[in-house]
Scaffold this motif. Structure first.
Motif, PDB file in Angstrom:
ATOM      1  N   ARG A 112      -5.690  12.994  -3.212  1.00  0.00           N
ATOM      2  CA  ARG A 112      -5.231  11.603  -3.278  1.00  0.00           C
ATOM      3  C   ARG A 112      -5.207  11.125  -4.721  1.00  0.00           C
ATOM      4  O   ARG A 112      -5.841  11.716  -5.603  1.00  0.00           O
TER       5      ARG A 112
ATOM      6  N   VAL B 276     -10.883  15.953  -2.347  1.00  0.00           N
ATOM      7  CA  VAL B 276     -12.131  15.386  -1.828  1.00  0.00           C
ATOM      8  C   VAL B 276     -13.318  16.036  -2.534  1.00  0.00           C
ATOM      9  O   VAL B 276     -14.241  15.350  -3.002  1.00  0.00           O
TER      10      VAL B 276
ATOM     11  N   LEU C  80     -13.014   7.321   1.713  1.00  0.00           N
ATOM     12  CA  LEU C  80     -13.890   8.362   1.191  1.00  0.00           C
ATOM     13  C   LEU C  80     -15.028   7.836   0.316  1.00  0.00           C
ATOM     14  O   LEU C  80     -16.199   8.092   0.582  1.00  0.00           O
TER      15      LEU C  80
ATOM     16  N   LEU D  47     -21.618  13.509   4.284  1.00  0.00           N
ATOM     17  CA  LEU D  47     -20.189  13.204   4.298  1.00  0.00           C
ATOM     18  C   LEU D  47     -19.469  14.247   5.140  1.00  0.00           C
ATOM     19  O   LEU D  47     -19.660  15.450   4.946  1.00  0.00           O
ATOM     20  N   SER D  48     -18.661  13.779   6.048  1.00  0.00           N
ATOM     21  CA  SER D  48     -17.783  14.709   6.761  1.00  0.00           C
ATOM     22  C   SER D  48     -16.525  14.888   5.935  1.00  0.00           C
ATOM     23  O   SER D  48     -15.845  13.911   5.632  1.00  0.00           O
TER      24      SER D  48
ATOM     25  N   ASP E 288      -3.736  12.402   8.594  1.00  0.00           N
ATOM     26  CA  ASP E 288      -3.944  12.629   7.158  1.00  0.00           C
ATOM     27  C   ASP E 288      -2.899  13.591   6.592  1.00  0.00           C
ATOM     28  O   ASP E 288      -2.454  14.510   7.268  1.00  0.00           O
TER      29      ASP E 288
ATOM     30  N   THR F 162       0.454   3.403   1.828  1.00  0.00           N
ATOM     31  CA  THR F 162       0.557   3.792   3.233  1.00  0.00           C
ATOM     32  C   THR F 162       2.000   3.680   3.729  1.00  0.00           C
ATOM     33  O   THR F 162       2.377   4.332   4.699  1.00  0.00           O
TER      34      THR F 162
ATOM     35  N   PHE G 259     -12.960  15.868   5.928  1.00  0.00           N
ATOM     36  CA  PHE G 259     -11.955  16.000   6.983  1.00  0.00           C
ATOM     37  C   PHE G 259     -10.946  17.102   6.642  1.00  0.00           C
ATOM     38  O   PHE G 259      -9.872  16.833   6.135  1.00  0.00           O
TER      39      PHE G 259
ATOM     40  N   SER H 279       0.842  -1.197   0.000  1.00  0.00           N
ATOM     41  CA  SER H 279       0.000   0.000   0.000  1.00  0.00           C
ATOM     42  C   SER H 279       0.874   1.243   0.000  1.00  0.00           C
ATOM     43  O   SER H 279       1.995   1.235   0.537  1.00  0.00           O
TER      44      SER H 279
ATOM     45  N   ASN I  78      -5.269   4.893  -4.011  1.00  0.00           N
ATOM     46  CA  ASN I  78      -6.636   4.804  -3.453  1.00  0.00           C
ATOM     47  C   ASN I  78      -7.596   4.099  -4.420  1.00  0.00           C
ATOM     48  O   ASN I  78      -8.119   4.729  -5.346  1.00  0.00           O
TER      49      ASN I  78
HETATM   50  O1  GDU Z   1     -15.254  10.384   5.373  1.00  0.00           O
HETATM   51  C1  GDU Z   1     -14.224  10.796   4.828  1.00  0.00           C
HETATM   52  C2  GDU Z   1     -13.191   9.935   4.428  1.00  0.00           C
HETATM   53  C3  GDU Z   1     -12.081  10.478   3.850  1.00  0.00           C
HETATM   54  N1  GDU Z   1     -11.978  11.810   3.655  1.00  0.00           N
HETATM   55  C4  GDU Z   1     -10.812  12.363   3.000  1.00  0.00           C
HETATM   56  O2  GDU Z   1     -10.677  11.711   1.764  1.00  0.00           O
HETATM   57  C5  GDU Z   1      -9.324  11.525   1.433  1.00  0.00           C
HETATM   58  C6  GDU Z   1      -9.077  10.069   1.197  1.00  0.00           C
HETATM   59  O3  GDU Z   1      -9.230   9.367   2.398  1.00  0.00           O
HETATM   60  P1  GDU Z   1      -9.280   7.788   2.451  1.00  0.00           P
HETATM   61  O4  GDU Z   1      -9.537   7.407   3.852  1.00  0.00           O
HETATM   62  O5  GDU Z   1     -10.230   7.291   1.426  1.00  0.00           O
HETATM   63  O6  GDU Z   1      -7.847   7.346   1.978  1.00  0.00           O
HETATM   64  P2  GDU Z   1      -6.417   7.655   2.573  1.00  0.00           P
HETATM   65  O7  GDU Z   1      -5.614   8.199   1.452  1.00  0.00           O
HETATM   66  O8  GDU Z   1      -6.466   8.481   3.776  1.00  0.00           O
HETATM   67  O9  GDU Z   1      -5.895   6.244   2.992  1.00  0.00           O
HETATM   68  C7  GDU Z   1      -5.989   5.143   2.117  1.00  0.00           C
HETATM   69  O10 GDU Z   1      -4.955   5.101   1.224  1.00  0.00           O
HETATM   70  C8  GDU Z   1      -3.681   5.004   1.811  1.00  0.00           C
HETATM   71  C9  GDU Z   1      -2.709   4.924   0.702  1.00  0.00           C
HETATM   72  O11 GDU Z   1      -2.565   6.178   0.113  1.00  0.00           O
HETATM   73  C10 GDU Z   1      -3.606   3.797   2.704  1.00  0.00           C
HETATM   74  O12 GDU Z   1      -3.628   2.616   1.947  1.00  0.00           O
HETATM   75  C11 GDU Z   1      -4.721   3.797   3.689  1.00  0.00           C
HETATM   76  O13 GDU Z   1      -4.703   2.596   4.421  1.00  0.00           O
HETATM   77  C12 GDU Z   1      -6.019   3.908   2.976  1.00  0.00           C
HETATM   78  O14 GDU Z   1      -7.090   3.976   3.888  1.00  0.00           O
HETATM   79  C13 GDU Z   1      -8.528  12.101   2.580  1.00  0.00           C
HETATM   80  O15 GDU Z   1      -8.160  13.407   2.264  1.00  0.00           O
HETATM   81  C14 GDU Z   1      -9.503  12.125   3.733  1.00  0.00           C
HETATM   82  O16 GDU Z   1      -9.244  13.116   4.671  1.00  0.00           O
HETATM   83  C15 GDU Z   1     -12.970  12.667   4.045  1.00  0.00           C
HETATM   84  O17 GDU Z   1     -12.881  13.859   3.896  1.00  0.00           O
HETATM   85  N2  GDU Z   1     -14.073  12.129   4.628  1.00  0.00           N
END
Ligand code: GDU
Length: 734
Positions: free
Chosen positions: A245, A285, A214, A229-230, A311, A141, A232, A139, A193
């Motif tokens: 992303r 987002v 998201l 949707l919140s 984040d 991550t 963030f 990932s 993502n």
């Molecule tokens: O309810 C939500 C969920 C997410 N976001 C925002 O949407 C974006 C994407 O968030 P995700 O949770 O969908 O994805 P992340 O990039 O934070 O994380 C994901 O991708 C990462 C790799 O980049 C890792 O694999 C991690 O485990 C996986 O959850 C972020 O800016 C987050 O702050 C929101 O605003 N509201």
């Protein structure tokens, strides 16, 4: 050793896919099959559904003959070994693992065990069977908070949480493995993502509980499962202030795995190489939300929240290495992702659970009428959030999705009421897998329908008058608000009393499967009436079964009374409770669990109906009384506890601390006593009063409790609730 698959005159390459019933796994399996591989899926179905495998078969048509599915856990060496022994596997694509960041923080050992130890098991098996080609699902991550973008494969690695560390550790382990034995060929794919679904709408992401990511969240807002949707954070240094992303279509990811396998096949000295799988483009987002709104025709209500801890402002990957070395490049656009995700959502607003509900209801004689009414009601009550063709299309799609099942998602207005406080009990209630908000009915509702292995159907129908503005969910919520955490109001999901044969920790998988498998049911359901009505005014049930109000004495001492159906009272009780419990413990249990909760909570008689079990999985305990651990210990409790599985008062849910079982004489309990659930502290079940010795070799206590005690008891409770609160039956939801 191992089976070589012959196809078209030549041997087919056998690829073992761990976690092949999951989101990315299933899409990759489709691609692999279409590309001519023989695929062996190994999946424990912990966070996936066998229905997904069925749909993969359906999608690949004739090629499904080259797919084998094994429900097995990579942590179980014997199971894994058996699969490797059976198939001469040439390569492994390894997806299996847990992936919820928040959960990994709360339960790191679980993550290290499943992800890291599971991978070690797998690697040992691979080594033993001389299968040394591996594509590992890593990932992005592992880049943690990258200092710059795009992320390059040679960036320093770091992880911000246990989940991320499992990926990082596994990458390190793989590097070490290769260093120790240069015959290994390993590719580690670092996904960005993943979004979207198969264009057919048959397979897609079906997250358990509240989605972390998201787009699954956006999707659930669009179908009315969540209010808003919140977002963030809107104060990031990005073009619109929201996080950026690299979203990639799951089909592109799937193609990336096939490209990686091909690379392994032709590159003996590839070593252990990481590749980014992303698009190289960042999307915010708000841009994603806008694209989804356009694709769906649905307005996504937004609430700007604080930044989510951990984040980053902007993460996207460089795809240069994958393009140059794997010959792979993502092709699909954000529009494609949103369109396909919406199609999946429309067809499966409740994920794969739809299938089980539909299966259970598809041939119900009264279902058509009720269903039509509900669909109509759904449409009429849907707020006019958007206009034009897209809306019509969306409604049509939703209507289509609702056909064939009787239980429909709660109207968005109801959902909003329940979701005002995201962490509220009612919100959690709706969030948990298997617990679905119910809705009011118009005239009558078929509570459930069972297709037992015996081939017989039975229908429990509850009749009542409609009461405007009521629904179970709302009722529960109001009750909780009004009374707080009342001990007596604890009403929870049963585990799975019908199984009788499974072991600890498999409740969810079993429940999800139980739409088609009802192990343990056959012995007592053979005499099931084809249709059974329970409801005020019918009188039939009570007349037939006088022991329903008799809660004292053991089952043996109860009088043998012939029922109208010709079976003994006990048999009849078993039949009825089987019927009820079956509905309560299968994926379509959303019908009757809310009904019972309603009876208990709204009628104020919840003290008589306390069903505890499997609480951490079902979420019903949390739903009604809040987090179990918050329940003050040693609260006097007059309730009857009806539990039926090993987690009834499990250590995981903390309930064994809350209820002084051994001191409460008025309590009755059924279920297995085991160190796992803490019940061995409370009382030695097999010796307890009212428990008979086993006739079941496997689960003595459980068998007895369920068949001789709980089931007849359940009938009594159910009947009493109906008798005493006739008005309540009008709210029984379908
Ligand atoms: O309810 C939500 C969920 C997410 N976001 C925002 O949407 C974006 C994407 O968030 P995700 O949770 O969908 O994805 P992340 O990039 O934070 O994380 C994901 O991708 C990462 C790799 O980049 C890792 O694999 C991690 O485990 C996986 O959850 C972020 O800016 C987050 O702050 C929101 O605003 N509201």
């Amino acid at each position: 050793m191992g089976e070589t698959i012959q196809h078209g005159g030549g041997a087919q390459e056998i690829v073992l896919v761990t976690g092949g019933a999951g989101y990315i796994g299933s899409h990759t399996v489709v691609e692999l099959l279409q590309q001519g591989y023989f695929v062996v899926i190994v999946d424990n179905l912990y966070n996936s559904a066998e229905e997904c495998v069925n749909r993969v078969r359906e999608l690949v048509g004739d090629r499904s003959q080259f797919l084998a599915f094994h429900k097995a856990d990579i942590c179980d060496t014997l199971q894994l070994d058996a699969v490797f022994r059976k198939y001469k596997t040439s390569a492994v694509v390894h997806f299996a693992g847990l992936k919820a960041v928040g959960e990994s923080v709360a339960e790191p050992l679980k993550y290290y065990k499943n992800n890291v130890a599971g991978t070690l098991n797998l690697l040992e098996c691979m080594k033993k069977y001389d299968c040394k080609k591996l594509v590992f699902s890593s990932s992005a991550t592992v880049y943690g908070q990258p200092k710059s973008v795009p992320c390059m494969e040679d960036f320093p690695l770091q992880a911000a949480n246990p989940y991320g560390r499992t990926k990082l550790f596994i990458e390190e382990i793989l590097n070490d493995l290769y260093e120790s034995d240069k015959t290994w060929r390993i590719i580690m794919l670092r996904y960005f993502n993943p979004v979207g679904a198969h264009p057919s709408g048959r397979i897609g992401e079906d997250p358990a509980g509240i989605p972390n990511n998201l787009m699954p969240f956006v999707e659930q807002v669009a179908v009315g499962r969540r209010k808003e949707l919140s977002v963030f954070g809107k104060d990031y240094p990005t073009r619109d202030g929201t996080g950026i992303r690299d979203y990639i279509h799951v089909l592109d990811l799937a193609a990336g795995h096939v490209a990686a396998l091909r690379k392994l096949a032709v590159t003996p000295d590839i070593g252990c190489e990481p590749y980014n799988l992303g698009t190289g483009r960042g999307t915010s987002v708000l841009e994603m939300v806008a694209a989804f709104e356009k694709a769906s025709g649905k307005k996504i209500p937004l609430r700007i929240s604080d930044r989510r801890p951990g984040d980053c402002a902007e993460v996207f990957g460089s795809t240069k290495k994958a393009e140059e070395e794997l010959g792979w490049k993502a092709k699909l656009s954000i529009e494609d992702m949103c369109r396909d995700q919406w199609r999946w959502a429309c067809k499966n607003p409740w994920g794969y659970r739809e299938h089980y509900a539909a299966e259970a209801h598809k041939s119900a004689p009264s279902a058509g009428e009720t269903e039509a009414g509900l669909v109509k009601q759904e449409q009429e009550s849907e707020p006019d959030r958007s206009k034009g063709d897209a809306e019509t299309q969306a409604k049509e799609a939703t209507k289509t999705a609702l056909q064939g099942r009787q239980v429909v998602p709660v109207r968005s207005t109801d959902a909003q009421k329940g979701e005002g406080k995201s962490g509220s009990p009612s919100a959690r209630m709706a969030d948990k897998r298997g617990s679905v908000p119910a809705r009011k009915l118009t005239k009558s509702a078929t509570v459930g329908r069972c297709d037992f292995t015996s081939g017989q159907d039975s229908v429990v129908r509850v009749q009542g008058k409609p009461e405007k503005g009521s629904c179970i969910r709302k009722g529960v919520e109001e009750n909780v608000q009004a009374h707080g955490k009342r001990q007596g109001d604890v009403v929870s999901n049963m585990g799975n009393p019908m199984r009788g044969t499974s072991t600890n920790g498999h409740f969810r998988d079993q429940r999800r499967k139980n739409g088609s498998t009802t192990s343990g049911a056959g012995n007592v359901t053979s005499a099931l009436p084809r249709s059974l009505s329970i409801g005020p005014g019918t009188g039939t049930h009570k007349d037939r079964c006088p022991l329903m109000s008799n809660r004292s004495g053991s089952a043996e001492r109860r009088p043998k009374v012939q029922t109208a159906a010709g079976s003994s009272v006990r048999e009849f009780a078993h039949e009825v409770t089987n019927d009820i419990l079956f509905q309560m413990t299968t994926p379509h249990s959303r019908v009757s669990i809310p009904a019972l909760i309603y009876h208990g909570v709204m009628s104020g008689r919840a003290q008589d109906v306390m069903m505890l079990s499997d609480a951490c999985n079902s979420g019903w305990i949390e739903a009604v009384v809040g987090a179990p651990r918050a329940v003050p210990p040693k609260v006097p409790c007059r309730s009857t506890i009806i539990g039926s599985n090993d987690l009834s008062l499990g250590t995981r849910n903390g309930l064994h601390h809350a209820f002084p079982l051994h001191k409460s004489k008025s309590m009755e309990f059924s279920g297995m006593s085991s160190p796992l659930n803490g019940l061995h502290h409370a009382f030695p079940l097999p010796k307890g009063k009212g428990f008979e010795r086993s006739v079941s070799a496997r689960h003595p206590a459980r068998f007895i409790c369920e068949t001789m005690h709980v089931r007849s008891h359940m009938v009594g409770l159910f009947q009493k609730a109906i008798d005493k609160t006739p008005a309540a039956t009008s709210h029984l939801c379908a």
